[in-house]
Design a protein around this motif. Structure first.
Motif, PDB file in Angstrom:
ATOM      1  N   ASP A  10      14.514 -43.510   3.152  1.00  0.00           N
ATOM      2  CA  ASP A  10      15.647 -44.363   3.519  1.00  0.00           C
ATOM      3  C   ASP A  10      16.924 -43.594   3.212  1.00  0.00           C
ATOM      4  N   ASP A  11      17.889 -43.619   4.128  1.00  0.00           N
ATOM      5  CA  ASP A  11      19.125 -42.874   3.900  1.00  0.00           C
ATOM      6  C   ASP A  11      20.115 -43.614   2.998  1.00  0.00           C
ATOM      7  N   GLU A  12      19.838 -44.887   2.670  1.00  0.00           N
ATOM      8  CA  GLU A  12      20.738 -45.665   1.819  1.00  0.00           C
ATOM      9  C   GLU A  12      20.261 -45.608   0.365  1.00  0.00           C
ATOM     10  N   PRO A  13      21.090 -45.080  -0.559  1.00  0.00           N
ATOM     11  CA  PRO A  13      20.665 -44.956  -1.964  1.00  0.00           C
ATOM     12  C   PRO A  13      20.242 -46.277  -2.596  1.00  0.00           C
ATOM     13  N   LEU A  14      20.972 -47.370  -2.344  1.00  0.00           N
ATOM     14  CA  LEU A  14      20.625 -48.648  -2.951  1.00  0.00           C
ATOM     15  C   LEU A  14      19.299 -49.177  -2.420  1.00  0.00           C
ATOM     16  N   ALA A  15      19.055 -48.970  -1.130  1.00  0.00           N
ATOM     17  CA  ALA A  15      17.781 -49.400  -0.539  1.00  0.00           C
ATOM     18  C   ALA A  15      16.625 -48.603  -1.132  1.00  0.00           C
ATOM     19  N   ARG A  16      16.825 -47.302  -1.339  1.00  0.00           N
ATOM     20  CA  ARG A  16      15.788 -46.468  -1.957  1.00  0.00           C
ATOM     21  C   ARG A  16      15.493 -46.948  -3.374  1.00  0.00           C
ATOM     22  N   GLN A  17      16.549 -47.226  -4.123  1.00  0.00           N
ATOM     23  CA  GLN A  17      16.373 -47.673  -5.511  1.00  0.00           C
ATOM     24  C   GLN A  17      15.606 -48.987  -5.579  1.00  0.00           C
ATOM     25  N   PRO A  60      19.964 -40.920   9.961  1.00  0.00           N
ATOM     26  CA  PRO A  60      20.651 -39.861  10.707  1.00  0.00           C
ATOM     27  C   PRO A  60      19.701 -38.749  11.139  1.00  0.00           C
ATOM     28  N   GLY A  61      19.937 -38.221  12.318  1.00  0.00           N
ATOM     29  CA  GLY A  61      19.158 -37.085  12.793  1.00  0.00           C
ATOM     30  C   GLY A  61      17.904 -37.468  13.550  1.00  0.00           C
ATOM     31  N   LEU A  62      17.060 -38.290  12.937  1.00  0.00           N
ATOM     32  CA  LEU A  62      15.800 -38.694  13.553  1.00  0.00           C
ATOM     33  C   LEU A  62      15.442 -40.078  13.030  1.00  0.00           C
ATOM     34  N   ASP A  63      15.383 -41.069  13.942  1.00  0.00           N
ATOM     35  CA  ASP A  63      15.088 -42.428  13.474  1.00  0.00           C
ATOM     36  C   ASP A  63      13.608 -42.585  13.157  1.00  0.00           C
ATOM     37  N   GLY A  64      13.312 -43.591  12.326  1.00  0.00           N
ATOM     38  CA  GLY A  64      11.956 -43.779  11.839  1.00  0.00           C
ATOM     39  C   GLY A  64      10.921 -44.008  12.919  1.00  0.00           C
ATOM     40  N   LEU A  65      11.246 -44.801  13.936  1.00  0.00           N
ATOM     41  CA  LEU A  65      10.293 -45.086  15.012  1.00  0.00           C
ATOM     42  C   LEU A  65       9.943 -43.833  15.805  1.00  0.00           C
ATOM     43  N   THR A  66      10.951 -43.089  16.185  1.00  0.00           N
ATOM     44  CA  THR A  66      10.708 -41.846  16.930  1.00  0.00           C
ATOM     45  C   THR A  66       9.876 -40.884  16.092  1.00  0.00           C
ATOM     46  N   PHE A  67      10.198 -40.812  14.823  1.00  0.00           N
ATOM     47  CA  PHE A  67       9.475 -39.915  13.913  1.00  0.00           C
ATOM     48  C   PHE A  67       7.984 -40.253  13.866  1.00  0.00           C
ATOM     49  N   ILE A  68       7.657 -41.526  13.679  1.00  0.00           N
ATOM     50  CA  ILE A  68       6.252 -41.939  13.600  1.00  0.00           C
ATOM     51  C   ILE A  68       5.507 -41.589  14.887  1.00  0.00           C
ATOM     52  N   LYS A  69       6.168 -41.746  16.022  1.00  0.00           N
ATOM     53  CA  LYS A  69       5.533 -41.452  17.306  1.00  0.00           C
ATOM     54  C   LYS A  69       5.204 -39.970  17.466  1.00  0.00           C
ATOM     55  N   THR A  70       5.882 -39.111  16.728  1.00  0.00           N
ATOM     56  CA  THR A  70       5.636 -37.665  16.847  1.00  0.00           C
ATOM     57  C   THR A  70       4.477 -37.191  15.984  1.00  0.00           C
ATOM     58  N   LEU A  71       4.002 -38.044  15.075  1.00  0.00           N
ATOM     59  CA  LEU A  71       2.960 -37.616  14.142  1.00  0.00           C
ATOM     60  C   LEU A  71       1.573 -37.798  14.755  1.00  0.00           C
ATOM     61  N   PRO A  72       0.739 -36.779  14.722  1.00  0.00           N
ATOM     62  CA  PRO A  72      -0.616 -36.912  15.284  1.00  0.00           C
ATOM     63  C   PRO A  72      -1.513 -37.849  14.468  1.00  0.00           C
ATOM     64  N   PHE A  79       7.744 -50.653   8.039  1.00  0.00           N
ATOM     65  CA  PHE A  79       9.141 -50.420   8.373  1.00  0.00           C
ATOM     66  C   PHE A  79      10.029 -51.375   7.573  1.00  0.00           C
ATOM     67  N   ILE A  80      11.141 -50.852   7.071  1.00  0.00           N
ATOM     68  CA  ILE A  80      12.099 -51.647   6.302  1.00  0.00           C
ATOM     69  C   ILE A  80      13.474 -51.368   6.892  1.00  0.00           C
ATOM     70  N   THR A  81      14.085 -52.378   7.492  1.00  0.00           N
ATOM     71  CA  THR A  81      15.314 -52.164   8.243  1.00  0.00           C
ATOM     72  C   THR A  81      16.230 -53.382   8.183  1.00  0.00           C
ATOM     73  N   ALA A  82      17.488 -53.162   8.512  1.00  0.00           N
ATOM     74  CA  ALA A  82      18.454 -54.261   8.556  1.00  0.00           C
ATOM     75  C   ALA A  82      18.546 -54.861   9.962  1.00  0.00           C
ATOM     76  N   HIS A  83      17.749 -54.367  10.900  1.00  0.00           N
ATOM     77  CA  HIS A  83      17.879 -54.772  12.306  1.00  0.00           C
ATOM     78  C   HIS A  83      16.586 -55.415  12.823  1.00  0.00           C
ATOM     79  N   ARG A  84      16.714 -56.523  13.518  1.00  0.00           N
ATOM     80  CA  ARG A  84      15.563 -57.226  14.074  1.00  0.00           C
ATOM     81  C   ARG A  84      15.080 -56.619  15.392  1.00  0.00           C
ATOM     82  N   ASP A  85      15.933 -55.836  16.054  1.00  0.00           N
ATOM     83  CA  ASP A  85      15.691 -55.430  17.432  1.00  0.00           C
ATOM     84  C   ASP A  85      14.459 -54.544  17.637  1.00  0.00           C
TER      85      ASP A  85
END
Length: 227
Positions: A10-17, A60-72, A79-85
């Motif tokens: 997670d890129d947010e320090p408080l969310a990581r903590q 930043p750089g690579l979102d979590g969904l795209t990243f997971i799709k690239t893994l064999p 997933f933990i996010t602030a967005h419902r979409d």
């Protein structure tokens, strides 16, 4: 319940903590690493295979969904996010769950309990490794066993003495460190010291020289020092 080795991204320090605190409160979860973007996770996954990934989506750089799709062969993911979409897309990649920030501990625990039980193959040979990863300055640093001279416990921290000028310091308990190092190569000589037998230069009844340092042998550990 089975132990689940997990990592957090997670890129947010408080969310990581917050996620770190939830993992530490859950006895069957073992935290293996904490990362601030998908690129760090990708580097970690190239050498390690955690059971569960707690993953933010918008990074930043690579979102979590795209990243997971690239893994064999991705680990199980929550997933933990602030967005419902992204919920539909998240479940299309077979996520265990989709949590909206701020996440309560109760909701977190419910998601983790969806982790599928592992089947055990009794013919499987345990995988041997020649290193461990330790957390230093929010990075997982690879430390080969044969480069460790000795290990010193300092309260909630452990110091790894190697050929480097300064020891590597990581926040962990000595007992957790003992579980990760090969018992055939290392031996505990004091409640605060574990030594690599390959780096012993000399010893007496009271102390042992490892590299350039003389370390005290505690009376209660003398019987374990078989050379």
């Amino acid at each position: 319940m089975q132990q689940i080795n997990c990592i957090i991204a997670d890129d947010e320090p408080l969310a990581r903590q917050l996620m770190v605190s939830y993992v530490e409160k859950t006895p069957y979860l073992k935290l293996e690493g904490v990362f601030k973007n998908a690129w760090e996770v990708q580097e970690y996954l190239s050498v390690e295979k955690p059971d569960l990934l707690l993953l933010d989506i918008e990074m930043p750089g690579l979102d979590g969904l795209t990243f997971i799709k690239t893994l064999p062969a991705p680990p199980e993911v929550i997933f933990i996010t602030a967005h419902r979409d992204y919920a539909v897309e998240a479940f299309e990649v077979k996520a265990l769950d989709y949590l909206l920030k701020p996440v309560s501990f109760e909701r977190f625990l419910k998601a983790v309990n969806n982790f599928p039980p592992r089947s055990i193959n009794i013919s499987e040979t345990p995988v041997k490794t020649d290193h461990l990863f330790i957390s230093i300055d929010r990075q997982m640093v690879k430390v080969p066993f044969d480069q460790i001279f000795y290990i010193e416990a300092m309260g909630d921290y452990v110091k790894f003495y190697t050929a480097q000028d300064r020891p590597l310091i990581s926040k962990m308990k000595l007992k957790d460190c003992i579980e990760q190092i090969p018992s055939g190569s290392f031996v505990q000589i004091h409640r605060s010291f574990i030594i690599n037998k390959a780096h012993i230069k000399a010893y007496t009844q009271e102390k042992v020289r490892v590299g350039k340092e003389w370390l005290k042998i505690s009376r209660s550990y003398k019987d374990q020092l078989e050379l």
